[in-house]
Motif scaffolding. Structure first.
Motif, PDB file in Angstrom:
ATOM      1  N   VAL A  31       2.164  -0.565   3.092  1.00  0.00           N
ATOM      2  CA  VAL A  31       2.502   0.622   3.582  1.00  0.00           C
ATOM      3  C   VAL A  31       3.809   0.989   4.100  1.00  0.00           C
ATOM      4  CG1 VAL A  31       1.733   2.206   5.575  1.00  0.00           C
ATOM      5  CG2 VAL A  31       0.323   0.632   4.750  1.00  0.00           C
ATOM      6  N   TYR A  32       4.474   2.239   3.538  1.00  0.00           N
ATOM      7  CA  TYR A  32       5.618   2.838   3.900  1.00  0.00           C
ATOM      8  C   TYR A  32       5.620   4.076   4.644  1.00  0.00           C
ATOM      9  CZ  TYR A  32      10.710   3.763   2.819  1.00  0.00           C
ATOM     10  OH  TYR A  32      12.129   4.194   2.898  1.00  0.00           O
ATOM     11  N   VAL A  33       6.162   3.948   5.706  1.00  0.00           N
ATOM     12  CA  VAL A  33       6.385   5.170   6.630  1.00  0.00           C
ATOM     13  C   VAL A  33       7.830   5.389   6.825  1.00  0.00           C
ATOM     14  CG1 VAL A  33       5.900   6.280   8.775  1.00  0.00           C
ATOM     15  CG2 VAL A  33       4.259   4.821   7.732  1.00  0.00           C
ATOM     16  N   ARG A  34       8.269   6.686   6.290  1.00  0.00           N
ATOM     17  CA  ARG A  34       9.485   7.191   6.403  1.00  0.00           C
ATOM     18  C   ARG A  34       9.881   7.880   7.596  1.00  0.00           C
ATOM     19  NH1 ARG A  34      11.443   9.981   1.128  1.00  0.00           N
ATOM     20  NH2 ARG A  34      11.422  11.890   2.589  1.00  0.00           N
ATOM     21  N   ASN A  35      11.161   7.873   8.248  1.00  0.00           N
ATOM     22  CA  ASN A  35      11.560   8.396   9.394  1.00  0.00           C
ATOM     23  C   ASN A  35      11.184   9.913   9.586  1.00  0.00           C
ATOM     24  OD1 ASN A  35      12.850   6.348  10.248  1.00  0.00           O
ATOM     25  ND2 ASN A  35      15.008   6.721   9.339  1.00  0.00           N
ATOM     26  N   ASP A  36      10.764  10.646   8.477  1.00  0.00           N
ATOM     27  CA  ASP A  36      10.734  11.947   8.646  1.00  0.00           C
ATOM     28  C   ASP A  36       8.974  12.200   8.609  1.00  0.00           C
ATOM     29  OD1 ASP A  36       9.611  11.426   5.926  1.00  0.00           O
ATOM     30  OD2 ASP A  36      11.139  12.825   4.836  1.00  0.00           O
ATOM     31  N   PHE A  52       7.225  -1.489  -2.861  1.00  0.00           N
ATOM     32  CA  PHE A  52       8.280  -0.574  -2.129  1.00  0.00           C
ATOM     33  C   PHE A  52       9.128   0.092  -2.693  1.00  0.00           C
ATOM     34  CE2 PHE A  52       6.192  -3.584   0.980  1.00  0.00           C
ATOM     35  CZ  PHE A  52       5.880  -2.433   1.887  1.00  0.00           C
ATOM     36  N   THR A  53       9.304  -0.275  -4.024  1.00  0.00           N
ATOM     37  CA  THR A  53      10.360   0.610  -4.682  1.00  0.00           C
ATOM     38  C   THR A  53       9.450   1.610  -5.339  1.00  0.00           C
ATOM     39  OG1 THR A  53      11.623  -1.376  -5.550  1.00  0.00           O
ATOM     40  CG2 THR A  53      11.589   0.549  -6.943  1.00  0.00           C
ATOM     41  N   LEU A  54       8.376   1.471  -5.871  1.00  0.00           N
ATOM     42  CA  LEU A  54       7.323   2.658  -6.257  1.00  0.00           C
ATOM     43  C   LEU A  54       7.090   3.493  -4.998  1.00  0.00           C
ATOM     44  CD1 LEU A  54       5.310   4.018  -8.001  1.00  0.00           C
ATOM     45  CD2 LEU A  54       3.699   2.433  -7.190  1.00  0.00           C
ATOM     46  N   LEU A  55       6.969   3.186  -3.782  1.00  0.00           N
ATOM     47  CA  LEU A  55       6.764   4.296  -2.801  1.00  0.00           C
ATOM     48  C   LEU A  55       8.022   4.888  -2.518  1.00  0.00           C
ATOM     49  CD1 LEU A  55       4.674   1.627  -0.330  1.00  0.00           C
ATOM     50  CD2 LEU A  55       3.751   3.879  -1.382  1.00  0.00           C
ATOM     51  N   ASP A  56       9.099   4.179  -2.557  1.00  0.00           N
ATOM     52  CA  ASP A  56      10.473   4.616  -2.169  1.00  0.00           C
ATOM     53  C   ASP A  56      10.707   5.933  -3.176  1.00  0.00           C
ATOM     54  OD1 ASP A  56      12.480   5.031  -0.492  1.00  0.00           O
ATOM     55  OD2 ASP A  56      13.811   4.286  -2.526  1.00  0.00           O
ATOM     56  N   LYS A  57      10.339   5.638  -4.449  1.00  0.00           N
ATOM     57  CA  LYS A  57      10.682   6.632  -5.407  1.00  0.00           C
ATOM     58  C   LYS A  57       9.735   7.787  -5.213  1.00  0.00           C
ATOM     59  CE  LYS A  57      12.944   3.753  -8.830  1.00  0.00           C
ATOM     60  NZ  LYS A  57      12.915   3.558 -10.301  1.00  0.00           N
ATOM     61  N   ASN A 116      -2.854  -9.902  -5.077  1.00  0.00           N
ATOM     62  CA  ASN A 116      -1.962 -10.830  -4.669  1.00  0.00           C
ATOM     63  C   ASN A 116      -0.838 -10.918  -5.602  1.00  0.00           C
ATOM     64  OD1 ASN A 116      -3.392 -10.978  -2.198  1.00  0.00           O
ATOM     65  ND2 ASN A 116      -4.512 -12.961  -3.074  1.00  0.00           N
ATOM     66  N   GLU A 117      -0.905 -11.051  -6.853  1.00  0.00           N
ATOM     67  CA  GLU A 117       0.314 -11.346  -7.772  1.00  0.00           C
ATOM     68  C   GLU A 117       1.333 -10.213  -8.127  1.00  0.00           C
ATOM     69  OE1 GLU A 117      -1.714 -12.640 -11.456  1.00  0.00           O
ATOM     70  OE2 GLU A 117      -2.853 -14.284 -10.229  1.00  0.00           O
ATOM     71  N   TYR A 118       1.057  -8.779  -7.733  1.00  0.00           N
ATOM     72  CA  TYR A 118       1.836  -7.831  -7.873  1.00  0.00           C
ATOM     73  C   TYR A 118       3.040  -8.040  -7.005  1.00  0.00           C
ATOM     74  CZ  TYR A 118       3.222  -3.479  -9.377  1.00  0.00           C
ATOM     75  OH  TYR A 118       3.894  -2.169 -10.207  1.00  0.00           O
ATOM     76  N   PRO A 119       4.117  -7.796  -7.340  1.00  0.00           N
ATOM     77  CA  PRO A 119       5.370  -8.067  -6.546  1.00  0.00           C
ATOM     78  C   PRO A 119       5.419  -7.132  -5.327  1.00  0.00           C
ATOM     79  CG  PRO A 119       6.014  -8.381  -8.811  1.00  0.00           C
ATOM     80  CD  PRO A 119       4.751  -7.705  -8.881  1.00  0.00           C
ATOM     81  N   GLN A 120       5.788  -7.584  -4.155  1.00  0.00           N
ATOM     82  CA  GLN A 120       5.641  -6.687  -2.916  1.00  0.00           C
ATOM     83  C   GLN A 120       7.080  -5.966  -3.130  1.00  0.00           C
ATOM     84  OE1 GLN A 120       6.070  -8.885   0.723  1.00  0.00           O
ATOM     85  NE2 GLN A 120       6.371  -7.002   1.746  1.00  0.00           N
ATOM     86  N   ARG A 121       8.197  -6.239  -3.633  1.00  0.00           N
ATOM     87  CA  ARG A 121       9.259  -5.517  -3.768  1.00  0.00           C
ATOM     88  C   ARG A 121       9.080  -4.358  -4.677  1.00  0.00           C
ATOM     89  NH1 ARG A 121      14.998  -8.095  -6.091  1.00  0.00           N
ATOM     90  NH2 ARG A 121      16.329  -6.073  -5.830  1.00  0.00           N
ATOM     91  N   VAL A 122       8.311  -4.416  -5.953  1.00  0.00           N
ATOM     92  CA  VAL A 122       8.119  -3.473  -6.826  1.00  0.00           C
ATOM     93  C   VAL A 122       7.113  -2.387  -6.017  1.00  0.00           C
ATOM     94  CG1 VAL A 122       6.825  -3.032  -8.950  1.00  0.00           C
ATOM     95  CG2 VAL A 122       8.282  -5.059  -8.719  1.00  0.00           C
TER      96      VAL A 122
END
Length: 75
Positions: free
Chosen positions: A6-11, A29-34, A21-27
Motif C-alpha cells: 500500500v502506498y499513500v501519498r501526501n495528497d 512501489f515503483t509501479l504504484l509511484d508511476k 511472495n516472490e514479486y519484488p517489493q521495490r518493483v
C-alpha cells in the motif's frame, strides 16, 4: 502466500498492489509511484473522492499492469 503493498501519498491519493511472495517489493512501489503520478496528472483532484470507473477514464492502468506482469521464464 500473497502480500499487499500500500502506498499513500501526501495528497491523499493511494494505491494497492497484491502480489505473491516472490514479486519484488521495490518493483511494486515503483509501479504504484508511476501509476499514481500519472493518474494525478490526468484526473482532476476534485474527482478523486467521488470518482468511479464509470465517471473517471484512466486507460493507462492496463498498460502498466501488462508491463509489470511477471512472465514465465522461457526454456
Amino acid at each position: 502466500e500473497y502480500l499487499c503493498h500500500v502506498y499513500v501519498r501526501n495528497d491523499g491519493l493511494a494505491g494497492v498492489v497484491i502480489g505473491d511472495n516472490e514479486y519484488p517489493q521495490r518493483v511494486c512501489f515503483t509501479l504504484l509511484d508511476k501509476v499514481l503520478d500519472e493518474f494525478s496528472r490526468q484526473v482532476s483532484k476534485i474527482d478523486w473522492p467521488s470518482g468511479s470507473p464509470a465517471t473517471i477514464s484512466y486507460a493507462a492502468l492496463d498498460g502498466y499492469l501488462i508491463k509489470y506482469q511477471v512472465r514465465p521464464a522461457r526454456r
